[in-house]
Design an enzyme around this catalytic site. Structure first.
Site, PDB file in Angstrom:
ATOM      1  N   ARG A 155     -10.948  -0.417  14.590  1.00 53.98           N
ATOM      2  CA  ARG A 155     -10.790   0.403  13.385  1.00 53.98           C
ATOM      3  C   ARG A 155     -11.816  -0.036  12.349  1.00 53.98           C
ATOM      4  O   ARG A 155     -12.765   0.680  12.083  1.00 53.98           O
ATOM      5  CB  ARG A 155      -9.359   0.287  12.851  1.00 53.98           C
ATOM      6  CG  ARG A 155      -9.085   1.158  11.657  1.00 53.98           C
ATOM      7  CD  ARG A 155      -7.615   1.219  11.287  1.00 53.98           C
ATOM      8  NE  ARG A 155      -7.084  -0.051  10.788  1.00 53.98           N
ATOM      9  CZ  ARG A 155      -5.850  -0.191  10.291  1.00 53.98           C
ATOM     10  NH1 ARG A 155      -5.032   0.851  10.242  1.00 53.98           N
ATOM     11  NH2 ARG A 155      -5.411  -1.362   9.860  1.00 53.98           N
TER      12      ARG A 155
ATOM     13  N   ARG B 111       1.016 -10.844   6.605  1.00 45.63           N
ATOM     14  CA  ARG B 111       0.931  -9.625   5.789  1.00 45.63           C
ATOM     15  C   ARG B 111       2.162  -8.791   6.120  1.00 45.63           C
ATOM     16  O   ARG B 111       2.205  -8.079   7.115  1.00 45.63           O
ATOM     17  CB  ARG B 111      -0.354  -8.845   6.107  1.00 45.63           C
ATOM     18  CG  ARG B 111      -1.641  -9.615   5.800  1.00 45.63           C
ATOM     19  CD  ARG B 111      -2.874  -8.735   5.919  1.00 45.63           C
ATOM     20  NE  ARG B 111      -2.977  -8.077   7.210  1.00 45.63           N
ATOM     21  CZ  ARG B 111      -3.590  -8.596   8.279  1.00 45.63           C
ATOM     22  NH1 ARG B 111      -4.175  -9.782   8.222  1.00 45.63           N
ATOM     23  NH2 ARG B 111      -3.641  -7.921   9.407  1.00 45.63           N
TER      24      ARG B 111
ATOM     25  N   CYS C 163      13.380  25.171   4.202  1.00 46.81           N
ATOM     26  CA  CYS C 163      12.535  25.892   3.236  1.00 46.81           C
ATOM     27  C   CYS C 163      11.732  24.889   2.409  1.00 46.81           C
ATOM     28  O   CYS C 163      11.939  23.684   2.502  1.00 46.81           O
ATOM     29  CB  CYS C 163      13.391  26.717   2.282  1.00 46.81           C
ATOM     30  SG  CYS C 163      14.573  27.804   3.075  1.00 46.81           S
ATOM     31  N   MET C 164      10.861  25.391   1.557  1.00 47.08           N
ATOM     32  CA  MET C 164      10.052  24.498   0.734  1.00 47.08           C
ATOM     33  C   MET C 164      10.927  23.626  -0.179  1.00 47.08           C
ATOM     34  O   MET C 164      10.672  22.434  -0.343  1.00 47.08           O
ATOM     35  CB  MET C 164       9.066  25.313  -0.107  1.00 47.08           C
ATOM     36  CG  MET C 164       8.097  24.437  -0.895  1.00 47.08           C
ATOM     37  SD  MET C 164       7.000  25.379  -1.959  1.00 47.08           S
ATOM     38  CE  MET C 164       5.865  26.100  -0.790  1.00 47.08           C
ATOM     39  N   ASP C 165      11.970  24.227  -0.756  1.00 43.51           N
ATOM     40  CA  ASP C 165      12.763  23.520  -1.768  1.00 43.51           C
ATOM     41  C   ASP C 165      14.236  23.382  -1.420  1.00 43.51           C
ATOM     42  O   ASP C 165      14.993  22.820  -2.203  1.00 43.51           O
ATOM     43  CB  ASP C 165      12.667  24.276  -3.109  1.00 43.51           C
ATOM     44  CG  ASP C 165      11.252  24.700  -3.404  1.00 43.51           C
ATOM     45  OD1 ASP C 165      10.364  23.840  -3.322  1.00 43.51           O
ATOM     46  OD2 ASP C 165      11.019  25.893  -3.674  1.00 43.51           O
TER      47      ASP C 165
ATOM     48  N   TYR D 296      14.771  31.851   6.717  1.00 42.71           N
ATOM     49  CA  TYR D 296      13.466  32.404   7.120  1.00 42.71           C
ATOM     50  C   TYR D 296      13.367  32.506   8.644  1.00 42.71           C
ATOM     51  O   TYR D 296      13.784  31.602   9.372  1.00 42.71           O
ATOM     52  CB  TYR D 296      12.343  31.467   6.685  1.00 42.71           C
ATOM     53  CG  TYR D 296      11.985  31.527   5.218  1.00 42.71           C
ATOM     54  CD1 TYR D 296      11.564  32.718   4.625  1.00 42.71           C
ATOM     55  CD2 TYR D 296      12.028  30.373   4.456  1.00 42.71           C
ATOM     56  CE1 TYR D 296      11.210  32.738   3.274  1.00 42.71           C
ATOM     57  CE2 TYR D 296      11.671  30.385   3.116  1.00 42.71           C
ATOM     58  CZ  TYR D 296      11.269  31.585   2.531  1.00 42.71           C
ATOM     59  OH  TYR D 296      10.916  31.605   1.216  1.00 42.71           O
TER      60      TYR D 296
ATOM     61  N   LYS E 268       0.852  -1.202   0.000  1.00 42.55           N
ATOM     62  CA  LYS E 268       0.000   0.000   0.000  1.00 42.55           C
ATOM     63  C   LYS E 268       0.885   1.248   0.000  1.00 42.55           C
ATOM     64  O   LYS E 268       2.086   1.171   0.265  1.00 42.55           O
ATOM     65  CB  LYS E 268      -0.904  -0.018   1.230  1.00 42.55           C
ATOM     66  CG  LYS E 268      -0.167   0.012   2.565  1.00 42.55           C
ATOM     67  CD  LYS E 268      -1.098  -0.287   3.734  1.00 42.55           C
ATOM     68  CE  LYS E 268      -0.328  -0.305   5.040  1.00 42.55           C
ATOM     69  NZ  LYS E 268      -1.143  -0.795   6.159  1.00 42.55           N
TER      70      LYS E 268
ATOM     71  N   HIS F 244      -6.462  -7.594  12.460  1.00 40.67           N
ATOM     72  CA  HIS F 244      -5.230  -6.801  12.521  1.00 40.67           C
ATOM     73  C   HIS F 244      -4.825  -6.608  13.975  1.00 40.67           C
ATOM     74  O   HIS F 244      -5.656  -6.281  14.820  1.00 40.67           O
ATOM     75  CB  HIS F 244      -5.474  -5.448  11.843  1.00 40.67           C
ATOM     76  CG  HIS F 244      -4.210  -4.712  11.509  1.00 40.67           C
ATOM     77  ND1 HIS F 244      -3.080  -5.340  11.019  1.00 40.67           N
ATOM     78  CD2 HIS F 244      -3.879  -3.392  11.584  1.00 40.67           C
ATOM     79  CE1 HIS F 244      -2.125  -4.439  10.812  1.00 40.67           C
ATOM     80  NE2 HIS F 244      -2.591  -3.254  11.153  1.00 40.67           N
TER      81      HIS F 244
HETATM   82  C1  PLP Z   1      -0.446  -1.784   6.880  1.00 41.75           C
HETATM   83  C2  PLP Z   1      -1.046  -3.072   7.267  1.00 41.75           C
HETATM   84  C3  PLP Z   1      -0.250  -4.211   7.421  1.00 41.75           C
HETATM   85  C4  PLP Z   1       1.267  -4.173   7.368  1.00 41.75           C
HETATM   86  O1  PLP Z   1       1.768  -3.750   8.612  1.00 41.75           O
HETATM   87  P1  PLP Z   1       3.338  -3.685   8.871  1.00 41.75           P
HETATM   88  O2  PLP Z   1       3.447  -3.245  10.290  1.00 41.75           O
HETATM   89  O3  PLP Z   1       3.869  -2.662   7.921  1.00 41.75           O
HETATM   90  O4  PLP Z   1       3.864  -5.034   8.620  1.00 41.75           O
HETATM   91  C5  PLP Z   1      -0.872  -5.403   7.653  1.00 41.75           C
HETATM   92  N1  PLP Z   1      -2.222  -5.480   7.749  1.00 41.75           N
HETATM   93  C6  PLP Z   1      -3.016  -4.396   7.634  1.00 41.75           C
HETATM   94  C7  PLP Z   1      -4.487  -4.550   7.768  1.00 41.75           C
HETATM   95  C8  PLP Z   1      -2.457  -3.152   7.415  1.00 41.75           C
HETATM   96  O5  PLP Z   1      -3.246  -2.078   7.329  1.00 41.75           O
END
Ligand code: PLP
Length: 383
Positions: A138, A231, A322-324, A275, A44, A168
């Site tokens: 969540r 995951r 700064c920005m850049d 700045y 992601k 999760h």
């Molecule tokens: C982002 C996410 C993960 C990965 O988590 P890490 O700590 O980066 O391994 C796994 N499951 C879900 C649902 C997530 O949102």
């Protein structure tokens, strides 16, 4: 006329070492207490800033065929770039996308009962994984009454193509006893539901993130019931889930961030820098300007606090970011000159400053530092 900027004349860029990502994957798998584990690569947010399509294709070459993203745009982008295998969308997609989900063979996480109802109304029998809320609060269907949850999953399996369930963990990276107990409670709530839906023979039962896989995936009967899929996110990229976390030997950040010096000048004592006049030179100083700023993701909180690395030496950031551009003190770095490369994150002659270290200086986590690097920063691959 099309004018191309030479890749050698870069301004602010990252270098992603794809070999290190694969190395991290292999070391991670080797360190799991249980073998025969499938990895679902979490890519992601553009693979945590590493480039999702490129990372996915590299992982696929090394046997990974399960991927997770946060939203449908990311999933469609990956499919269009030719990524095969399962792509699970972890977050909400409007139910009006049922057709797209089905046509591209994407898998949608079911975030709630209400959402399942909506998606089930379409004629597309979308592939889904049911999210189970085991304590993070969540997304997911509640786990407090496992029979209710199990019956709900069975009911929806008529109108949705349910291929998995997941939960999760929210403190799997923390070693305090109370957090370990909390995680075990999450796992047993998840197991209570997975036990009750065995007759559905779902191929994908998963509950571990990077930290959870290493700490809680053990080869015992209890764990057999809650899946053998991890995951894997942050550790794939070589960063720690939590600052207190100790990574397995050999796992290293895959990304470094570089920039160049645009000018160097001598500034007398008593001059203000940048700045807001937040810095005043105490003595005659050599000051360099670097071509990265907060619009590239170099956070303004690093004003008068951060540093960049030049040949293994630290050049402190002085004045406001700064920005850049940023200004650095190179009084003690005589080789600093126009065009010289500097390192913002990475390893410079034995001096190591990772996204986790920068996160510590910022009071945040490494995840945020790498996700904050903006699109303006060019990305290059080492393979
Ligand atoms: C982002 C996410 C993960 C990965 O988590 P890490 O700590 O980066 O391994 C796994 N499951 C879900 C649902 C997530 O949102």
């Amino acid at each position: 006329m099309e004018i191309k900027v030479d890749q050698e004349e870069k301004r602010s860029w990252t270098e992603v070492d794809l070999r290190q990502i694969i190395e991290n994957l292999e070391i991670y798998k080797h360190n799991l207490k249980k073998q025969d584990v499938q990895i679902m690569a979490v890519i992601k947010a553009d693979a945590y800033g590493h480039g999702d399509a490129r990372v996915a294709h590299e992982l696929a070459k090394h046997g990974v065929n399960l991927f997770a993203v946060s939203n449908i745009d990311e999933a469609v982008g990956l499919r269009n770039s030719g990524v095969k295998g399962e792509i699970l969308i972890l977050g909400y997609s409007s139910p009006t996308y049922a057709k797209t989900l089905s046509y591209l063979d994407l898998t949608q996480a079911i975030v709630s009962e209400e959402y399942a109802e909506e998606l089930a109304k379409s004629n597309y029998k979308v592939k889904c994984h049911m999210a189970i809320d085991t304590g993070m609060n969540r997304v997911g269907i509640p786990s407090s009454e496992p029979d209710v949850a199990a019956n709900m999953i069975k009911r929806f399996s008529h109108n949705l193509n349910i291929t998995g369930i997941f939960t999760h963990l929210c403190v799997a990276d923390i070693k305090l006893e109370e957090d370990k107990a909390f995680t075990r409670k999450q796992l047993s709530k998840f197991k209570a539901i997975s036990d009750r839906i065995k007759d559905l023979h779902l191929p994908y039962i998963h509950c571990y993130n990077s930290a959870g896989g290493l700490s809680y995936l053990e080869d015992n009967d209890f764990n057999k019931e809650i899946g053998n899929i991890v995951r894997l996110g942050i550790i794939l990229y070589g960063l720690k889930p939590d600052t207190s976390y100790i990574l397995p030997e050999g796992i290293k950040p895959a990304m470094s961030w570089k920039s160049v010096i645009s000018m160097v000048k001598i500034v007398p004592a008593g001059e203000f820098i940048g700045y807001g006049r937040t810095f005043i030179t105490k003595h005659e100083s050599r000051i360099a300007t670097v071509t990265t700023g907060y619009a590239d993701g170099f956070r303004r909180q690093l004003s008068n606090k951060g540093f960049v690395m030049i040949n293994g030496k630290k050049a402190p950031v002085i004045g406001s970011v700064c920005m850049d551009q940023i200004l650095i003190d190179v009084t003690n770095i005589p080789e600093a000159k126009m065009g010289l490369k500097v390192l913002l994150i990475g390893e410079s002659n034995g001096l190591v400053y990772t996204a986790n270290d920068m996160a510590n200086d910022l009071g945040t986590i490494g995840y945020e530092v790498i996700c904050d690097i903006t699109k303006r920063v060019q990305r290059f691959y080492i393979e």
